[in-house]
Motif scaffolding. Structure first.
Motif, short mmCIF file in Angstrom:
data_model
loop_
_atom_site.label_atom_id
_atom_site.label_comp_id
_atom_site.label_asym_id
_atom_site.label_seq_id
_atom_site.Cartn_x
_atom_site.Cartn_y
_atom_site.Cartn_z
N ASP A 35 47.56 43.83 34.35
CA ASP A 35 47.47 44.66 33.16
C ASP A 35 48.51 44.20 32.15
OD1 ASP A 35 46.95 46.59 31.32
OD2 ASP A 35 47.72 48.26 32.50
N GLY A 36 48.11 44.13 30.90
CA GLY A 36 49.06 43.76 29.87
C GLY A 36 50.19 44.75 29.71
N ASP A 37 49.95 46.00 30.07
CA ASP A 37 51.00 47.03 30.03
C ASP A 37 51.65 47.06 31.41
OD1 ASP A 37 50.37 47.97 27.34
OD2 ASP A 37 48.53 48.75 28.23
N ARG A 38 52.70 46.27 31.56
CA ARG A 38 53.33 46.15 32.88
C ARG A 38 53.95 47.45 33.35
NH1 ARG A 38 55.31 41.72 30.12
NH2 ARG A 38 57.39 42.66 30.05
N GLY A 39 54.38 48.28 32.39
CA GLY A 39 54.97 49.56 32.78
C GLY A 39 53.95 50.54 33.34
N ILE A 40 52.68 50.34 32.98
CA ILE A 40 51.62 51.24 33.48
C ILE A 40 50.93 50.63 34.69
CG2 ILE A 40 49.47 52.40 32.86
CD1 ILE A 40 50.42 52.43 29.98
N ASN A 41 50.61 49.31 34.58
CA ASN A 41 49.98 48.58 35.69
C ASN A 41 48.72 49.29 36.18
OD1 ASN A 41 49.72 46.44 37.41
ND2 ASN A 41 51.06 47.31 38.99
N THR A 42 47.79 49.43 35.26
CA THR A 42 46.52 50.08 35.57
C THR A 42 45.70 49.23 36.55
OG1 THR A 42 46.52 51.06 33.37
CG2 THR A 42 44.43 51.06 34.54
N SER A 43 44.93 49.85 37.41
CA SER A 43 44.07 49.14 38.35
C SER A 43 43.01 48.36 37.59
CB SER A 43 43.40 50.13 39.30
OG SER A 43 44.37 50.83 40.05
N LEU A 44 42.66 47.16 38.11
CA LEU A 44 41.72 46.26 37.45
C LEU A 44 40.51 46.01 38.33
CD1 LEU A 44 44.27 43.63 36.07
CD2 LEU A 44 43.42 45.69 34.93
N MET A 45 39.45 45.52 37.70
CA MET A 45 38.20 45.24 38.42
C MET A 45 37.63 43.92 37.91
SD MET A 45 34.77 47.61 38.73
CE MET A 45 34.50 47.55 36.97
N PHE A 46 37.19 43.04 38.86
CA PHE A 46 36.63 41.73 38.52
C PHE A 46 35.10 41.77 38.65
CE2 PHE A 46 40.91 41.02 40.02
CZ PHE A 46 41.42 40.09 39.13
N SER A 47 34.46 40.90 37.86
CA SER A 47 33.01 40.76 37.95
C SER A 47 32.60 39.42 37.36
CB SER A 47 32.30 41.90 37.20
OG SER A 47 32.65 41.88 35.82
N ILE A 48 31.42 38.91 37.77
CA ILE A 48 30.86 37.67 37.24
C ILE A 48 29.92 38.04 36.11
CG2 ILE A 48 29.49 35.62 37.73
CD1 ILE A 48 30.46 35.74 40.59
N VAL A 49 30.20 37.52 34.94
CA VAL A 49 29.36 37.82 33.78
C VAL A 49 28.13 36.91 33.76
CG1 VAL A 49 29.30 37.91 31.26
CG2 VAL A 49 31.37 38.58 32.47
N SER A 50 28.33 35.60 34.05
CA SER A 50 27.20 34.67 34.04
C SER A 50 27.53 33.50 34.95
CB SER A 50 26.92 34.17 32.62
OG SER A 50 28.04 33.46 32.11
N GLY A 51 26.45 32.78 35.39
CA GLY A 51 26.60 31.56 36.15
C GLY A 51 26.68 31.72 37.64
N ASP A 52 26.30 32.88 38.20
CA ASP A 52 26.39 33.05 39.65
C ASP A 52 25.30 32.32 40.41
OD1 ASP A 52 24.31 34.62 38.81
OD2 ASP A 52 24.80 36.30 40.13
N ASP A 53 24.30 31.72 39.68
CA ASP A 53 23.23 30.92 40.29
C ASP A 53 22.49 31.73 41.35
OD1 ASP A 53 21.63 28.69 40.56
OD2 ASP A 53 22.91 27.77 42.08
N ARG A 54 22.01 32.88 40.94
CA ARG A 54 21.20 33.76 41.81
C ARG A 54 21.90 34.08 43.13
NH1 ARG A 54 15.71 30.42 41.80
NH2 ARG A 54 17.30 28.80 42.12
N GLY A 55 23.14 34.47 43.00
CA GLY A 55 23.89 34.92 44.17
C GLY A 55 24.56 33.83 44.96
N ARG A 56 24.54 32.58 44.44
CA ARG A 56 25.23 31.51 45.16
C ARG A 56 26.74 31.77 45.17
NH1 ARG A 56 23.52 26.43 46.40
NH2 ARG A 56 21.79 26.59 44.91
N PHE A 57 27.24 32.40 44.10
CA PHE A 57 28.64 32.74 43.99
C PHE A 57 28.78 34.26 43.88
CE2 PHE A 57 28.15 28.55 42.09
CZ PHE A 57 29.08 27.80 42.79
N VAL A 58 29.70 34.83 44.66
CA VAL A 58 29.99 36.26 44.60
C VAL A 58 31.51 36.42 44.49
CG1 VAL A 58 27.95 36.97 45.91
CG2 VAL A 58 30.07 36.44 47.12
N ILE A 59 31.93 37.51 43.85
CA ILE A 59 33.35 37.72 43.62
C ILE A 59 33.77 39.07 44.19
CG2 ILE A 59 33.11 38.85 41.36
CD1 ILE A 59 35.56 37.22 40.45
#
Length: 616
Positions: free
Chosen positions: A278-302
């Motif tokens: 998080d850019g706000d280091r004093g808060i350190n909010t929880s983050l979530m990742f996701s694949i926006v494009s290019g996963d090749d029909r599930g070949r790549f998962v995050i």
């Protein structure tokens, strides 16, 4: 009734008469009003007593009493201040007025009593003091609006002077604050705050007397803690600021390499694993990742929480899909609008079998001292030095993904991606020697190999050695002119030895041994310059000049002469021809007519015949 009245009047008369009589010595007294300044010394005059009697007389006695009576003492008919070094009159401690009573006695009978009121005059002997509660550390949010009053300071002066407040402009963070009304103590935010840039601020505030000549003052250091506000977006790591001091990051480009054999594995990325904060280091909010494009029909998962990217199935054909391009997004859990995106590249490589190698461990280079800024390092034969690694995974041995670098980096040299070493010539000195380490790294496989480069700085005009033998085995580091002299000396010694060997061979060939001992060889005589050849029975002799000396061959015992004189002449001619033509030396020989002499004549024919062959 009349009697009672008379008695009453008599008593009144007696009392009045007694009062007049007894008050005659204490009359004239009154209440005393006076003033004295604080910090006055002992014995300071307060007031004079106005009673008519003399206190030094035995009939009259004066006494001081009351709350502050110990601050005074009587000196005849004078009241003076009673202080000491350890007991100073302080208005801020005693108050503004001293109260006491003066009693007059005559014959131990109290005749009168007067009040003493002494006002203590104020002096400017105290500095302002801040109230501790107003200068404690303050905490404000970085999103606080400009022109807001963020805190108020207060100071008091025991002398009651007016106080104004000033921000010390030399304070490191004074630019963030101001005081609009000097007497109010209200500190106003003058510039916006940023937790990511400065999380702690400090400023110095002065409290100064404004209505005195002395203008006593005091200062206080105030700490302001900046509280982080949710005003920054999350960013991927490692963070590369867009500009120095700007808390905005450029998203890195992640890359990983796989082969057709990889399947169901977590990919290892460069410049590091996919991660964000998080850019706000004093808060350190929880983050979530996701694949926006290019996963090749599930070949790549995050992994939504950790950012780990997994390859679920192998690549079917590298020629069809040499690489994959993905876009990964990270956002705050509590605010999906605050997010960042990074690019991810997965390259499909052939299986790496052979690491890159250098064809030698040490390369030899030369650089001629020059005034030009840069020059290319050469090797033997004045050829351009090229430090290049080969990779047998490629048909021609050249791996285009190999990156060359110096480790550690050098301020005098650098290497190009073709393995050519460039030197900063103007900073080099003749006879200097530098050893560099060149590292060749396969950017796809991460394999590295290193080699040393030994560079020697030559003097201006000095030639580059032609090869390793000329530089190391024969001369080493010896100067070329000295080496040439040594070579000439060696050659002369060799020729001298060869000449001596030839001389010894000639002597052995021209001195055949007679079995009866008739032939004797004498040592050369340097004083003799001619040679006599004497034949038996009165033959005439002849003389010949020699190069080094005279060799005389005599008969120790004369034998009978030969039957034919022609044989004699042939033998003499043969000997003379052998000596002069074959060896170029002056020799003297005496020959007899015996069979041994004829045998010697036959042995000499061979060099003559050889000489004829040479002449032909």
């Amino acid at each position: 009734m009349l009697t009672c009245c008379r008695l009453l009047l008599w008593q009144v008369f007696l009392k009045l008469s007694f009062h007049v009589v007894t008050a005659s010595m204490c009359r004239g007294g009154k209440d005393i009003l006076a003033s004295v300044r604080e910090n006055s010394p002992t014995g300071q005059f307060i007031a004079n007593i106005s009673v008519s009697g003399d206190p030094r007389a035995n009939a009259v006695r004066l006494c001081l009493s009351g709350v502050n009576a110990d601050w005074f003492y009587l000196d005849g008919r004078t009241i003076r201040l009673n202080t000491s070094l350890s007991r100073v009159l302080d208005r801020e401690v005693q108050g503004s007025v001293l109260v006491a009573e003066l009693t007059c006695y005559e014959d131990d009978v109290m005749q009168s009593q007067f009040r003493i009121l002494v006002k203590i005059g104020n002096e400017n002997d105290n500095r302002p003091n801040f109230l501790q509660g107003t200068i404690r550390p303050f905490t404000i949010n970085e999103l606080t609006a400009v022109d807001s009053v963020i805190f108020t300071v207060r100071a008091v002066d025991a002398d009651g002077d007016m106080i104004r407040y000033i921000i010390d402009k030399s304070s490191p963070d004074a630019r963030f604050f101001r005081i609009d009304l000097p007497n109010s103590g209200n500190v106003v935010l003058d510039k916006p705050l940023d937790y990511e840039t400065r999380s702690h601020l400090q400023l110095v505030i002065w409290a100064q007397e404004s209505n005195t000549v002395d203008e006593f003052n005091t200062s206080a250091l105030v700490t302001v803690n900046v509280e982080d506000g949710d005003d920054q977006y999350p960013h991927f790591l490692p963070c590369t600021p867009v500009a120095p001091g700007v808390p905005v990051c450029i998203s890195p480009a992640y890359s990983a390499n796989i082969t057709h054999k990889h399947e169901d594995v977590i990919l290892d990325f460069s410049p590091g694993p996919i991660s964000a904060e998080d850019g706000d280091r004093g808060i350190n909010t929880s983050l979530m990742f996701s694949i926006v494009s290019g996963d090749d029909r599930g070949r790549f998962v995050i992994n939504n929480l950790t950012g780990e990217l997994r390859l679920t199935r192998a690549v079917d054909d590298r020629k069809l899909t040499p690489d994959f391009a993905l876009r990964v997004m990270v956002c705050q859990v509590d605010d999906r609008l605050k997010c960042s995106v990074a690019s991810v590249t997965v390259r499909v490589l052939y299986e790496n079998t052979f690491p890159p190698v250098f064809n030698r461990t040490t390369f030899k280079g030369f650089i001629i001292q020059s005034s030009s800024p840069v020059s290319i390092v050469c090797t033997y034969g004045n050829q351009v030095l090229q430090v290049q690694a080969s990779d047998h995974d490629f048909a021609d041995g050249l791996n285009p993904n190999i990156h060359y670098s110096l480790r550690p980096p050098s301020g005098l040299y650098q290497v190009t991606q073709r393995g050519i070493v460039i030197a900063r010539t103007e900073r080099l000195l003749a006879s200097d020697r530098h050893v560099l380490q060149v590292v060749a790294r396969d950017e796809e496989s991460g394999e590295e190999v290193s080699a040393s480069v030994d560079i020697e700085v030559l003097q201006r005009g000095q030639a580059v050695p032609r090869g390793v033998f000329h530089e190391q085995q024969m001369f080493g580091d010896v100067d070329s002119r000295l080496a040439g002299g040594i070579a000439v000396m060696i050659l002369l010694m060799f020729l001298s030895a060869l000449l001596i060997l030839l001389l010894r061979t000639m002597k052995s060939q021209r001195s055949p041994t007679d079995p009866e001992g008739h032939i004797a060889l004498e040592q050369p005589d340097e004083t003799v310059s001619s040679l006599d050849i004497s034949l038996s029975q009165g033959e005439s002799s002849s003389r010949s000049e020699g190069l080094h000396g005279v060799y005389t061959r005599r008969l120790s015992a004369l034998h009978p002469p030969s039957s034919s004189s022609s044989v004699k002449h042939e033998a003499a001619g043969c000997l003379r021809s052998c000596d002069i033509t074959a060896f170029g030396l002056s020799t003297g020989v005496q020959v007899d007519q015996s069979e041994e002499t004829l045998h010697e004549q036959n042995d000499c024919q061979q060099p003559i015949r050889d000489q004829k062959q040479i002449n032909d």
